[in-house]
Design a protein around this motif. Structure first.
Motif, mmCIF file in Angstrom:
data_model
loop_
_atom_site.group_PDB
_atom_site.id
_atom_site.type_symbol
_atom_site.label_atom_id
_atom_site.label_comp_id
_atom_site.label_asym_id
_atom_site.label_seq_id
_atom_site.Cartn_x
_atom_site.Cartn_y
_atom_site.Cartn_z
ATOM 1 N N GLU A 34 0.847 -1.204 0.000
ATOM 2 C CA GLU A 34 0.000 0.000 0.000
ATOM 3 C C GLU A 34 0.874 1.243 0.000
ATOM 4 O OE1 GLU A 34 -3.231 1.022 -0.252
ATOM 5 O OE2 GLU A 34 -2.432 3.021 0.141
ATOM 6 N N ARG A 35 0.554 2.177 -0.888
ATOM 7 C CA ARG A 35 1.383 3.389 -0.974
ATOM 8 C C ARG A 35 1.149 4.334 0.205
ATOM 9 N NH1 ARG A 35 -1.916 6.559 -5.820
ATOM 10 N NH2 ARG A 35 -3.873 6.442 -4.713
ATOM 11 N N GLY A 46 -18.238 8.066 -0.920
ATOM 12 C CA GLY A 46 -19.324 8.851 -0.355
ATOM 13 C C GLY A 46 -19.614 8.450 1.066
ATOM 14 N N VAL A 48 -21.242 4.794 2.001
ATOM 15 C CA VAL A 48 -22.074 3.652 2.378
ATOM 16 C C VAL A 48 -21.478 2.333 1.879
ATOM 17 C CG1 VAL A 48 -24.370 2.615 2.254
ATOM 18 C CG2 VAL A 48 -24.137 5.082 2.304
ATOM 19 N N ARG A 106 -13.630 5.698 5.580
ATOM 20 C CA ARG A 106 -12.704 4.827 4.852
ATOM 21 C C ARG A 106 -11.457 4.482 5.652
ATOM 22 N NH1 ARG A 106 -13.262 3.782 -0.650
ATOM 23 N NH2 ARG A 106 -11.485 2.411 -0.330
ATOM 24 N N VAL A 130 4.176 0.801 -5.581
ATOM 25 C CA VAL A 130 4.587 -0.126 -6.640
ATOM 26 C C VAL A 130 4.786 0.704 -7.906
ATOM 27 C CG1 VAL A 130 3.772 -1.992 -8.132
ATOM 28 C CG2 VAL A 130 3.503 -2.153 -5.645
ATOM 29 N N ASP A 304 -11.841 -1.216 -8.590
ATOM 30 C CA ASP A 304 -11.819 -0.021 -9.450
ATOM 31 C C ASP A 304 -10.740 -0.131 -10.521
ATOM 32 O OD1 ASP A 304 -13.876 1.135 -8.058
ATOM 33 O OD2 ASP A 304 -12.795 2.985 -7.576
ATOM 34 N N VAL A 319 -17.508 -0.373 -3.236
ATOM 35 C CA VAL A 319 -16.796 -1.125 -2.206
ATOM 36 C C VAL A 319 -17.239 -2.590 -2.220
ATOM 37 C CG1 VAL A 319 -16.498 -1.387 0.284
ATOM 38 C CG2 VAL A 319 -16.346 0.875 -0.754
HETATM 39 P P1 FAD Z 1 -9.396 1.806 -3.867
HETATM 40 O O1 FAD Z 1 -10.311 1.886 -2.718
HETATM 41 O O2 FAD Z 1 -9.166 3.025 -4.680
HETATM 42 O O3 FAD Z 1 -8.010 1.267 -3.337
HETATM 43 C C1 FAD Z 1 -6.851 1.279 -4.132
HETATM 44 C C2 FAD Z 1 -5.660 1.243 -3.195
HETATM 45 O O4 FAD Z 1 -4.470 1.071 -3.936
HETATM 46 C C3 FAD Z 1 -5.499 2.531 -2.407
HETATM 47 O O5 FAD Z 1 -5.355 2.223 -1.043
HETATM 48 C C4 FAD Z 1 -4.252 3.177 -3.003
HETATM 49 O O6 FAD Z 1 -3.552 3.960 -2.083
HETATM 50 C C5 FAD Z 1 -3.475 1.934 -3.429
HETATM 51 N N1 FAD Z 1 -2.537 2.145 -4.542
HETATM 52 C C6 FAD Z 1 -2.799 2.710 -5.734
HETATM 53 N N2 FAD Z 1 -1.703 2.689 -6.519
HETATM 54 C C7 FAD Z 1 -0.730 2.090 -5.796
HETATM 55 C C8 FAD Z 1 0.623 1.774 -6.073
HETATM 56 N N3 FAD Z 1 1.181 2.051 -7.243
HETATM 57 N N4 FAD Z 1 1.344 1.173 -5.090
HETATM 58 C C9 FAD Z 1 0.787 0.868 -3.894
HETATM 59 N N5 FAD Z 1 -0.498 1.145 -3.590
HETATM 60 C C10 FAD Z 1 -1.251 1.743 -4.538
HETATM 61 N N6 FAD Z 1 -18.591 3.038 -3.205
HETATM 62 C C11 FAD Z 1 -19.506 2.526 -2.357
HETATM 63 O O7 FAD Z 1 -19.592 1.317 -2.202
HETATM 64 N N7 FAD Z 1 -20.332 3.343 -1.637
HETATM 65 C C12 FAD Z 1 -20.275 4.688 -1.756
HETATM 66 O O8 FAD Z 1 -20.991 5.388 -1.040
HETATM 67 C C13 FAD Z 1 -19.357 5.248 -2.671
HETATM 68 N N8 FAD Z 1 -19.291 6.570 -2.846
HETATM 69 C C14 FAD Z 1 -18.266 7.110 -3.554
HETATM 70 C C15 FAD Z 1 -18.114 8.494 -3.560
HETATM 71 C C16 FAD Z 1 -17.000 9.072 -4.135
HETATM 72 C C17 FAD Z 1 -16.833 10.562 -4.069
HETATM 73 C C18 FAD Z 1 -16.021 8.249 -4.750
HETATM 74 C C19 FAD Z 1 -14.775 8.834 -5.341
HETATM 75 C C20 FAD Z 1 -16.202 6.872 -4.809
HETATM 76 C C21 FAD Z 1 -17.319 6.283 -4.213
HETATM 77 N N9 FAD Z 1 -17.520 4.897 -4.188
HETATM 78 C C22 FAD Z 1 -18.487 4.371 -3.371
HETATM 79 C C23 FAD Z 1 -16.651 3.988 -4.960
HETATM 80 C C24 FAD Z 1 -15.620 3.310 -4.082
HETATM 81 O O9 FAD Z 1 -14.884 4.261 -3.378
HETATM 82 C C25 FAD Z 1 -14.655 2.471 -4.932
HETATM 83 O O10 FAD Z 1 -15.375 1.715 -5.869
HETATM 84 C C26 FAD Z 1 -13.814 1.521 -4.057
HETATM 85 O O11 FAD Z 1 -13.021 2.240 -3.180
HETATM 86 C C27 FAD Z 1 -12.943 0.609 -4.913
HETATM 87 O O12 FAD Z 1 -12.092 -0.134 -4.089
HETATM 88 P P2 FAD Z 1 -10.699 -0.643 -4.622
HETATM 89 O O13 FAD Z 1 -10.104 -1.456 -3.534
HETATM 90 O O14 FAD Z 1 -10.861 -1.267 -5.956
HETATM 91 O O15 FAD Z 1 -9.858 0.678 -4.889
#
Ligand code: FAD
Length: 434
Positions: A34-35, A46, A48, A106, A130, A304, A319
Motif C-alpha cells: 500500500e502506498r 461517499g 455507504v 474509509r 509499486v 476499481d 466497495v
Molecule cells: P481503492 O479503494 O481506490 O483502493 C486502491 C488502493 O491502492 C489505495 O489504497 C491506493 O492507495 C493503493 N494504490 C494505488 N496505486 C498504488 C501503487 N502504485 N502502489 C501501492 N499502492 C497503490 N462506493 C460505495 O460502495 N459506496 C459509496 O458510497 C461510494 N461513494 C463514492 C463516492 C465518491 C466521491 C467516490 C470517489 C467513490 C465512491 N464509491 C463508493 C466507490 C468506491 O470508493 C470504490 O469503488 C472503491 O473504493 C474501490 O475499491 P478498490 O479497492 O478497488 O480501490
C-alpha cells in the motif's frame, strides 16, 4: 535481494484486502503493498458500504466492522433549482442483523479490512509505491518493482487492486486503450460536523440509524448527481461529475457543492455544519463496456482497477464490488497455485467466478445504464419534467378544472424539451435494466 511471496497484492483498498485475506486463508504467503502510510489514508468514497458480500468473507461482520450508522432510510431526490421531488423509503429491517448498508469512514473501514488479512497471515507493506511490473522472458508477470531501495517483490501471481486508472493493468496491456475521460467521473465531498442530536432531529432517525440520499438534477447540466449520507456525528455531502462535463462546463466542482448546500431542500439539513474534511477522487463509471481484460499471465485485476464500480443512478456501489472481485481473485490465485499453473489459462477461473456472481452479472444487466443516467436528457430535461408533472398534480388551480394526467405529461414534456418518443425509449431502457 527480492523478497518472494506466493501472491503480491497491490493496493490495500477493499479489493486488495479481500484478495489478501482469501490468499492467506488458503495457506499461501501474500504481501499486501500500500502506498499510503496506512490502509484507507488515501481513499475516498461517499460513505455507504453494503454488507451482503461481507457475509461470505467475515461471518457476523456487523459485530466487528467500524460502523457509523446503519442505513434504514433511503431517499432519491429529483430536483431543479426551485423544486424537489423525494422518494423516501424506510425500513426497520435494515436496522438489525444481518443489516443492509452502513456508513463508515474509509480510514476505519480499510484499516479494519487490512487487519483481517494480516490476522489471517498476510504481510502488510505500507508507505510503499509499486512502480512497475517484473516479467520473465516470455512476458509473464512475475513480480513488482517498488520505490524502496532493493524493493523488488517476486511472486507467482500479482493481483492489481491499485484503484481507478490502474497503471499496473495498463502496463500489463490489459486495457485496450487508455482509460478514456468519458468513462470517468470526479467525486467531490465535504464532511460537515453536526451533533448526534441534530442529525437525529433533522433526519428523523434514532440511535445508530442513518440516511442515504441520492440526488439528480443538482449539477447544472453537467452529467452526474449529488449525495448526502449521515455519519454518527457528521454528514457527508458531495457531487459526482462526468470528467468531460467538468472540463467543458465552466463550473468548479466545489462551487456546485456550495450551491447544492444552498438548495431549499438541502439547506435546512446542512445548516451550521462545519467542514472538517474535503476530498476528491476519480470514479470509473463506464461499467461493463469499459472493463479491461481481467486475467493475464501471472496477473489478475480487481475492483476499481478493473472499472468494477457500479455507478448507475440510484446505485453508487464500488466497495461491495471491489470486495467481491478481490475475494474471487484471491480464490482464483490460490486455486492456480495449487494446480501449479499461474498462466492466463490457469488463472482463468477468476472470470468464471465473477460471471457467476453479482459482480459481473449486475454489470452486464446494467451495462446501458451509465449512458442513460449520464445522458443529456436524464441530466438536463427529466428532472424538470418530473418536478413540473408533480407540481401540476399537486397544485390546485380552481376555479380552472384539474388537468388530466395525460395533458400534464404532454405539457411538462413540451416545456422541458422532451420528445415523447425519447421518453418512451429511455423508459424502456431503464425498465429493461432494472
Ligand atoms: P481503492 O479503494 O481506490 O483502493 C486502491 C488502493 O491502492 C489505495 O489504497 C491506493 O492507495 C493503493 N494504490 C494505488 N496505486 C498504488 C501503487 N502504485 N502502489 C501501492 N499502492 C497503490 N462506493 C460505495 O460502495 N459506496 C459509496 O458510497 C461510494 N461513494 C463514492 C463516492 C465518491 C466521491 C467516490 C470517489 C467513490 C465512491 N464509491 C463508493 C466507490 C468506491 O470508493 C470504490 O469503488 C472503491 O473504493 C474501490 O475499491 P478498490 O479497492 O478497488 O480501490
Amino acid at each position: 535481494a527480492p523478497r518472494t511471496f506466493d501472491v503480491i497484492v497491490v493496493g490495500a483498498g477493499p479489493a486488495g484486502s479481500a484478495a489478501a485475506l482469501e490468499v492467506a486463508r488458503a495457506g499461501y504467503s501474500v504481501a499486501l503493498v500500500e502506498r499510503g502510510p496506512f490502509p484507507g489514508s488515501k481513499n475516498v468514497y461517499g460513505g455507504v458500504v453494503y454488507g451482503r458480500v461481507l457475509d461470505e468473507l467475515v461471518p457476523r461482520w456487523w459485530e466487528r466492522m467500524p460502523v457509523q450508522r446503519w442505513v434504514t432510510r433511503r431517499q432519491t431526490m429529483v430536483m431543479t433549482e426551485t423544486q424537489a421531488l423525494t422518494v423516501d423509503f424506510r425500513t426497520e429491517d435494515w436496522g438489525r442483523p444481518p443489516y443492509n448498508g452502513a456508513t463508515a469512514h474509509r480510514a476505519d473501514l480499510d484499516s479494519w479490512l487490512a487487519e483481517l488479512a494480516v490476522e489471517a497471515g498476510a504481510v502488510l507493506v505500507p508507505s510503499t509505491v509499486v512502480t512497475g511490473l517484473l516479467r520473465d522472458r516470455a512476458g509473464a508477470v512475475v513480480g513488482v518493482r517498488t520505490d524502496r531501495p532493493d524493493g523488488d517483490l517476486t511472486g507467482g501471481v500479482v493481483i492489481a487492486c491499485d484503484g481507478v486508472n490502474s497503471f499496473l493493468a495498463k502496463e500489463a496491456g490489459m486495457y485496450d486503450t487508455e482509460h478514456q475521460a468519458e468513462h470517468l467521473t470526479l467525486g467531490v465531498k465535504q464532511t460537515l460536523a453536526l451533533s448526534r442530536e441534530t442529525i437525529e432531529e433533522r433526519f428523523a432517525v434514532t440511535g445508530r440509524h442513518g440516511v442515504d440520499i441520492e440526488m439528480l438534477g443538482c449539477t447544472k447540466g453537467i452529467p452526474g448527481g449529488g449525495f448526502l449520507y449521515t455519519n454518527y456525528e457528521s454528514i457527508s455531502i458531495g457531487v459526482v461529475l462526468g470528467l468531460t462535463g467538468v472540463r467543458d462546463g465552466g463550473t468548479r466542482p466545489e462551487d456546485l457543492v456550495a450551491e447544492l448546500k444552498r438548495h431549499p431542500a438541502i439547506a435546512p439539513l446542512v445548516k451550521g455544519g462545519e467542514q472538517i474534511e474535503y476530498s476528491a477522487h476519480l470514479i470509473p463509471e463506464g461499467g461493463y463496456h469499459s472493463m479491461p481484460e481481467l486475467v493475464g499471465d501471472g496477473i489478475l485485476v480487481a475492483g476499481d482497477a478493473a472499472a468494477m464500480c457500479l455507478a448507475a443512478g440510484i446505485w453508487l456501489e464500488g466497495v461491495n464490488f471491489a470486495l467481491g472481485a478481490g475475494m474471487f481473485a484471491g480464490r482464483a490465485a490460490a486455486k492456480a497455485l495449487r494446480a501449479g499453473d499461474v498462466s492466463k489459462t490457469g488463472l482463468g477461473g477468476y472470470r468464471k467466478l465473477l460471471e457467476n456472481s453479482f459482480v459481473l452479472a449486475d454489470h452486464r444487466k446494467l451495462r446501458d445504464f451509465p449512458a442513460l443516467v449520464l445522458g443529456e436528457r436524464t441530466q438536463q430535461r427529466y428532472p424538470g419534467l418530473v418536478c413540473d408533472l408533480v407540481q401540476g398534480l399537486f397544485q390546485v388551480d380552481n376555479p380552472a378544472p384539474k388537468p388530466g394526467l395525460r395533458k400534464l405529461l404532454l405539457r411538462s414534456a413540451k416545456d422541458n424539451g422532451v420528445r415523447l418518443r425519447d421518453l418512451v425509449r429511455d423508459g424502456w431502457t431503464g425498465m429493461r435494466g432494472l
